[in-house]
Design a protein around this motif. Structure first.
Motif, PDB file in Angstrom:
ATOM      1  N   GLN A 105      35.160  26.293  28.912  1.00  0.00           N
ATOM      2  CA  GLN A 105      36.243  26.499  29.441  1.00  0.00           C
ATOM      3  C   GLN A 105      37.132  25.747  28.237  1.00  0.00           C
ATOM      4  OE1 GLN A 105      38.159  28.020  32.230  1.00  0.00           O
ATOM      5  NE2 GLN A 105      36.203  28.939  32.058  1.00  0.00           N
TER       6      GLN A 105
ATOM      7  N   ARG B 241      44.946  29.134  25.633  1.00  0.00           N
ATOM      8  CA  ARG B 241      45.319  29.477  27.214  1.00  0.00           C
ATOM      9  C   ARG B 241      44.609  28.328  27.963  1.00  0.00           C
ATOM     10  NH1 ARG B 241      43.530  35.594  25.970  1.00  0.00           N
ATOM     11  NH2 ARG B 241      45.955  36.144  25.139  1.00  0.00           N
TER      12      ARG B 241
ATOM     13  N   GLY C 227      49.465  34.544  36.499  1.00  0.00           N
ATOM     14  CA  GLY C 227      48.383  35.295  36.402  1.00  0.00           C
ATOM     15  C   GLY C 227      47.087  34.697  35.846  1.00  0.00           C
ATOM     16  N   VAL C 228      46.081  35.428  35.864  1.00  0.00           N
ATOM     17  CA  VAL C 228      44.766  34.657  35.327  1.00  0.00           C
ATOM     18  C   VAL C 228      44.139  36.019  34.395  1.00  0.00           C
ATOM     19  CG1 VAL C 228      44.470  33.241  37.360  1.00  0.00           C
ATOM     20  CG2 VAL C 228      43.428  35.469  37.554  1.00  0.00           C
ATOM     21  N   GLN C 229      43.101  35.611  33.890  1.00  0.00           N
ATOM     22  CA  GLN C 229      42.373  36.585  33.036  1.00  0.00           C
ATOM     23  C   GLN C 229      40.786  36.045  33.501  1.00  0.00           C
ATOM     24  OE1 GLN C 229      43.247  35.393  28.976  1.00  0.00           O
ATOM     25  NE2 GLN C 229      44.854  36.990  29.043  1.00  0.00           N
ATOM     26  N   GLY C 230      39.997  37.112  33.417  1.00  0.00           N
ATOM     27  CA  GLY C 230      38.826  36.765  34.026  1.00  0.00           C
ATOM     28  C   GLY C 230      37.593  37.713  33.104  1.00  0.00           C
ATOM     29  N   PHE C 231      36.306  37.512  33.671  1.00  0.00           N
ATOM     30  CA  PHE C 231      35.302  38.217  33.003  1.00  0.00           C
ATOM     31  C   PHE C 231      34.757  38.998  34.002  1.00  0.00           C
ATOM     32  CE2 PHE C 231      35.557  34.280  30.483  1.00  0.00           C
ATOM     33  CZ  PHE C 231      35.399  34.763  29.224  1.00  0.00           C
ATOM     34  N   TYR C 232      34.351  40.333  33.817  1.00  0.00           N
ATOM     35  CA  TYR C 232      33.715  41.192  34.639  1.00  0.00           C
ATOM     36  C   TYR C 232      32.296  41.729  34.075  1.00  0.00           C
ATOM     37  CZ  TYR C 232      38.158  41.414  36.831  1.00  0.00           C
ATOM     38  OH  TYR C 232      39.413  41.149  37.303  1.00  0.00           O
TER      39      TYR C 232
ATOM     40  N   SER D   3      48.851  42.634  41.343  1.00  0.00           N
ATOM     41  CA  SER D   3      48.066  43.413  40.405  1.00  0.00           C
ATOM     42  C   SER D   3      48.475  44.844  40.738  1.00  0.00           C
ATOM     43  CB  SER D   3      46.767  43.189  40.082  1.00  0.00           C
ATOM     44  OG  SER D   3      46.137  43.820  39.251  1.00  0.00           O
TER      45      SER D   3
END
Length: 137
Positions: free
Chosen positions: A54, A63, A24-29, A95
């Motif tokens: 990072q 993370r 899984g990943v986490q991101g910015f929007y 997802s």
């Protein structure tokens, strides 16, 4: 965690094919309603994607970085290196809400196999697969 003896190892294969864990990943929007979308996009593209940013996120939250250059530096930590190695063969986790059904069956089955409570691990695994397929329709 420094006092715990931990390691990250590949997941054992349940059959004749290698196991592929989910990643899984986490991101910015940037919100479509943002008053400064151009500035926010510039910040994400030109700052958050740098090895320095990072690495700072890794140091602040533990993370592993998604950026390869930053992940290389963070891999000095044996746990991060282990996750990176195992993650190399991982597949993206879908997802979708249905993953809740997957985890409810998977977690119970995996725990019973690892703890030795499953009399026949292959049978338990196959039942889990059919239960998940049934839940997903």
């Amino acid at each position: 965690f420094k006092d715990l003896d931990l390691a990250v190892d590949p997941i054992p294969a349940p059959g004749d094919q290698p196991a592929q864990p989910f990643v899984g990943v986490q991101g910015f929007y940037v919100s479509a309603q943002s008053k400064n979308a151009l500035l926010a996009n510039d910040f994400l593209v030109n700052y958050m994607s740098t090895p320095e940013a990072q690495t700072a996120l890794f140091e602040a939250g533990g993370r592993p970085p998604a950026l390869v250059e930053a992940a290389d530096a963070a891999s000095e930590d044996p746990l991060v290196a282990g996750f990176r190695e195992v993650g190399a063969s991982a597949v993206p986790m879908p997802s979708i809400p249905e993953m809740g059904s997957v985890w409810s069956f998977w977690g119970v089955t995996e725990a019973s196999i690892i703890s030795g409570k499953a009399d026949d691990p292959v049978k338990a695994w196959n039942k889990m697969v059919s239960d998940i397929e049934g839940a997903l329709g």
